[in-house]
Design an enzyme around this catalytic site. Structure first.
Site, PDB file in Angstrom:
ATOM      1  N   SER A 191     -21.021 -62.712  78.630  1.00  0.00           N
ATOM      2  CA  SER A 191     -20.799 -62.572  80.372  1.00  0.00           C
ATOM      3  C   SER A 191     -21.340 -63.795  80.841  1.00  0.00           C
ATOM      4  O   SER A 191     -22.683 -64.053  80.936  1.00  0.00           O
ATOM      5  CB  SER A 191     -21.543 -61.355  80.630  1.00  0.00           C
TER       6      SER A 191
ATOM      7  N   HIS B 223     -16.284 -62.929  79.523  1.00  0.00           N
ATOM      8  CA  HIS B 223     -16.485 -61.620  80.485  1.00  0.00           C
ATOM      9  C   HIS B 223     -16.758 -62.000  81.833  1.00  0.00           C
ATOM     10  O   HIS B 223     -17.866 -62.645  81.943  1.00  0.00           O
ATOM     11  CB  HIS B 223     -17.407 -60.586  79.683  1.00  0.00           C
TER      12      HIS B 223
ATOM     13  N   ASP C 197     -17.879 -60.902  85.492  1.00  0.00           N
ATOM     14  CA  ASP C 197     -18.570 -59.705  86.245  1.00  0.00           C
ATOM     15  C   ASP C 197     -18.260 -59.940  87.644  1.00  0.00           C
ATOM     16  O   ASP C 197     -19.001 -60.646  88.386  1.00  0.00           O
ATOM     17  CB  ASP C 197     -19.960 -59.549  85.882  1.00  0.00           C
TER      18      ASP C 197
ATOM     19  N   MET D 128     -18.624 -58.297  91.418  1.00  0.00           N
ATOM     20  CA  MET D 128     -19.383 -57.418  92.073  1.00  0.00           C
ATOM     21  C   MET D 128     -19.175 -57.745  93.520  1.00  0.00           C
ATOM     22  O   MET D 128     -19.229 -58.843  94.136  1.00  0.00           O
ATOM     23  CB  MET D 128     -20.935 -57.493  91.851  1.00  0.00           C
TER      24      MET D 128
ATOM     25  N   HIS E  93     -14.110 -57.801  84.736  1.00  0.00           N
ATOM     26  CA  HIS E  93     -14.853 -56.436  84.711  1.00  0.00           C
ATOM     27  C   HIS E  93     -14.822 -56.294  86.500  1.00  0.00           C
ATOM     28  O   HIS E  93     -15.868 -56.895  87.012  1.00  0.00           O
ATOM     29  CB  HIS E  93     -16.049 -56.262  84.049  1.00  0.00           C
TER      30      HIS E  93
ATOM     31  N   MET F 189     -16.200 -54.619  89.504  1.00  0.00           N
ATOM     32  CA  MET F 189     -17.507 -53.734  90.009  1.00  0.00           C
ATOM     33  C   MET F 189     -17.375 -53.657  91.456  1.00  0.00           C
ATOM     34  O   MET F 189     -18.055 -54.126  92.092  1.00  0.00           O
ATOM     35  CB  MET F 189     -18.735 -53.953  89.476  1.00  0.00           C
TER      36      MET F 189
ATOM     37  N   MET G 108     -20.295 -48.640  79.883  1.00  0.00           N
ATOM     38  CA  MET G 108     -21.581 -49.225  80.410  1.00  0.00           C
ATOM     39  C   MET G 108     -22.811 -48.562  80.003  1.00  0.00           C
ATOM     40  O   MET G 108     -22.990 -47.325  79.838  1.00  0.00           O
ATOM     41  CB  MET G 108     -21.842 -49.171  82.026  1.00  0.00           C
TER      42      MET G 108
ATOM     43  N   ASP H 293     -21.024 -52.409  77.019  1.00  0.00           N
ATOM     44  CA  ASP H 293     -21.425 -53.589  77.935  1.00  0.00           C
ATOM     45  C   ASP H 293     -22.949 -53.144  78.826  1.00  0.00           C
ATOM     46  O   ASP H 293     -23.048 -52.063  79.446  1.00  0.00           O
ATOM     47  CB  ASP H 293     -20.558 -53.746  79.148  1.00  0.00           C
TER      48      ASP H 293
HETATM   49  C1  DX5 Z   1     -23.721 -55.591  84.436  1.00  0.00           C
HETATM   50  C2  DX5 Z   1     -22.459 -56.449  83.607  1.00  0.00           C
HETATM   51  C3  DX5 Z   1     -22.790 -56.885  82.668  1.00  0.00           C
HETATM   52  C4  DX5 Z   1     -24.073 -57.988  82.364  1.00  0.00           C
HETATM   53  C5  DX5 Z   1     -24.548 -57.560  80.814  1.00  0.00           C
HETATM   54  O1  DX5 Z   1     -23.296 -54.902  85.586  1.00  0.00           O
HETATM   55  O2  DX5 Z   1     -21.545 -55.523  83.847  1.00  0.00           O
HETATM   56  O3  DX5 Z   1     -21.630 -57.704  81.913  1.00  0.00           O
HETATM   57  O4  DX5 Z   1     -23.838 -59.007  82.727  1.00  0.00           O
HETATM   58  O5  DX5 Z   1     -25.766 -58.516  80.743  1.00  0.00           O
HETATM   59  P1  DX5 Z   1     -26.740 -58.093  79.835  1.00  0.00           P
HETATM   60  O6  DX5 Z   1     -26.068 -58.424  78.435  1.00  0.00           O
HETATM   61  O7  DX5 Z   1     -27.958 -59.141  80.183  1.00  0.00           O
HETATM   62  O8  DX5 Z   1     -27.149 -56.560  79.782  1.00  0.00           O
HETATM   63 ZN    ZN Z   2     -19.383 -56.510  82.684  1.00  0.00          ZN
END
Ligand code: DX5
Ligand code: ZN
Length: 218
Positions: free
Chosen positions: A10, A35, A37, A39, A68, A70, A139, A177
């Protein structure tokens, strides 16, 4: 039966000011997917990348971009993520009303489709759309931030999803994840995961190629 375990670092844990170099580090390590993320500051209490940034990142990697989302109302933006260079799109079941419709729409755009479940969301939320999912992302932390602790009882949720997918003879991949490192990767893959997302553990690893090899040999 043996499954190859994939590693999806990620870039939430990358140095955002050096993203081109960080993407090269990911690719050179032998990891499988990037990956990404996304947000929106509403669905989760944090903000990250939108389509213009992903489009810029896309120029610096040949790996599949696993986006991903969010974000609230993910259906409003599907074409934008595709145009930015997403290869796979997962959105949260908690954030949309018509998951079946949007999973179908993602596949019709030629991308891989996926549903994401927050830690508290029961597996029955995906039971009736599983056939439309190329992947289900479980998650194992509350979404929004990297570097959190893996929520241990969710191991059982991974096993139950594995059983649900295998019982129907589906090829749906299980992605996990949040809070994953080499310390718990063995147990998570043994429970049935196909793809491990690693943010902080990947970017903190001194030898990232070795990390990728160890994940692949699980
Ligand atoms: C959290 C993300 C993850 C995050 C994982 O909301 O969806 O992808 O980056 O990070 P680690 O591996 O540090 O938990
Ligand atoms: Zn993620």
């Amino acid at each position: 039966m043996t499954r190859k375990i994939l590693l999806a670092p990620s870039i939430l844990s990358a140095d955002f000011a050096k993203m081109a170099e960080e993407l090269k580090v990911v690719e050179d390590s032998g990891a499988d997917w990037v990956h990404v993320d996304v947000m929106d500051g509403h669905f989760v209490p944090n903000l990250t990348f939108g389509p213009p940034l992903i489009k810029a990142f896309r120029q610096h990697s040949r790996l599949p971009f696993d986006v991903h989302l969010m974000i609230e109302s993910p259906e409003r933006w599907l074409e934008a993520w595709r145009d930015a260079g997403a290869d796979r799109i997962t959105f949260h079941i908690e954030a949309c009303r018509h998951a079946h419709r949007y999973l179908t729409a993602v596949r019709e755009m030629g991308l891989a489709s996926g549903i994401t479940l927050n830690p508290q969301t029961p597996l029955c939320a995906v039971e009736h759309v599983l056939e439309e999912c190329d992947q289900v992302l479980l998650m194992t932390v509350n979404p929004g931030f990297g570097g959190q602790k893996f929520i241990e009882p969710l191991i059982d949720k991974i096993s139950k999803l594995r059983a649900m997918i295998d019982a129907r003879g589906l090829k749906t991949l299980i992605q996990v994840d949040g809070g994953i490192s080499l310390q718990n990767a063995q147990r998570i893959s043994a429970a049935g995961a196909d793809i491990l997302v690693m943010g902080s553990a990947f970017f903190a690893a001194e030898d990232k190629s070795r990390l990728a090899r160890e994940v692949h040999s699980l």
